[in-house]
Motif scaffolding. Structure first.
Motif, PDB file in Angstrom:
ATOM      1  N   ILE A 102       0.836  -1.208   0.000  1.00 34.52           N
ATOM      2  CA  ILE A 102       0.000   0.000   0.000  1.00 34.52           C
ATOM      3  C   ILE A 102       0.866   1.252   0.000  1.00 34.52           C
ATOM      4  CG2 ILE A 102      -0.424   0.262   2.466  1.00 34.52           C
ATOM      5  CD1 ILE A 102      -3.483   0.484   1.016  1.00 34.52           C
ATOM      6  N   VAL A 159      -6.536   3.072   7.087  1.00 34.52           N
ATOM      7  CA  VAL A 159      -5.411   2.293   6.554  1.00 34.52           C
ATOM      8  C   VAL A 159      -4.428   3.233   5.858  1.00 34.52           C
ATOM      9  CG1 VAL A 159      -4.761   0.509   4.880  1.00 34.52           C
ATOM     10  CG2 VAL A 159      -6.753   0.176   6.348  1.00 34.52           C
ATOM     11  N   THR A 181      -8.886   1.647  -0.355  1.00 29.74           N
ATOM     12  CA  THR A 181      -8.656   1.251   1.025  1.00 29.74           C
ATOM     13  C   THR A 181      -9.336   2.236   1.962  1.00 29.74           C
ATOM     14  OG1 THR A 181      -6.953   0.464   2.555  1.00 29.74           O
ATOM     15  CG2 THR A 181      -6.458   2.491   1.354  1.00 29.74           C
TER      16      THR A 181
END
Length: 160
Positions: A54, A83, A79
């Motif tokens: 990510i 997060v 997301t």
């Protein structure tokens, strides 16, 4: 960079010969196993960078679209904002990204790459290609395109 072993299984293969639990016949099961494989390929390719997948995605998006805010980054990476917060904090601490006030709304924060972040994004390109190659090595080019198309369709994404 080390040779990548794409199997998420300790013996290097999935044992599909067992008459087994019904879970093994579900799409969700194989998506989970595929996710493990994708994560292992990423982890091997990005060893030593300290980046998560990510974070790598966030750096790439910031590189191509500087000036995006937290919510926009989370949406592009599909997301949760929480997060995204967790992913961005280490990038900021490592001075790979900088936080700036948005031009139109001084209350909003936008992100840009620092010189160190730009260097890391360039390095990440070859590592990402290695991870993708390892992930898809069992598929021919047409199968790779089909898999990407079906996964995007499954999650409701438009084609890229």
């Amino acid at each position: 960079m080390a040779v990548l072993n794409p199997s998420p299984f300790s013996n290097g293969r999935a044992d599909t010969n067992e008459a087994g639990a019904p879970i093994q016949s579900t799409c969700g099961h194989w998506l989970r196993v595929g996710n493990l494989l994708a994560q292992k390929c990423f982890d091997q390719a990005f060893e030593g960078t300290g980046l998560t997948s990510i974070q790598c995605g966030a750096l790439q998006i910031i590189a191509s679209q500087p000036g995006l805010g937290h919510q926009q980054l989370a949406a592009r990476l599909r997301t949760a904002p929480s997060v995204m917060t967790t992913a961005l904090k280490p990038l900021s601490l490592r001075k790979l990204i900088s936080r700036q006030q948005a031009d139109l709304d001084g209350r909003a924060t936008v992100y840009a790459l620092t010189p160190a972040g730009k260097r890391l994004v360039r390095e990440c390109q070859s590592r990402l290609a290695a991870a993708e190659s390892a992930l898809q090595q069992r598929l021919d080019l047409e199968e790779q395109k089909q898999l990407k198309h079906l996964l995007m369709k499954l999650v409701g994404a438009t084609s890229t």
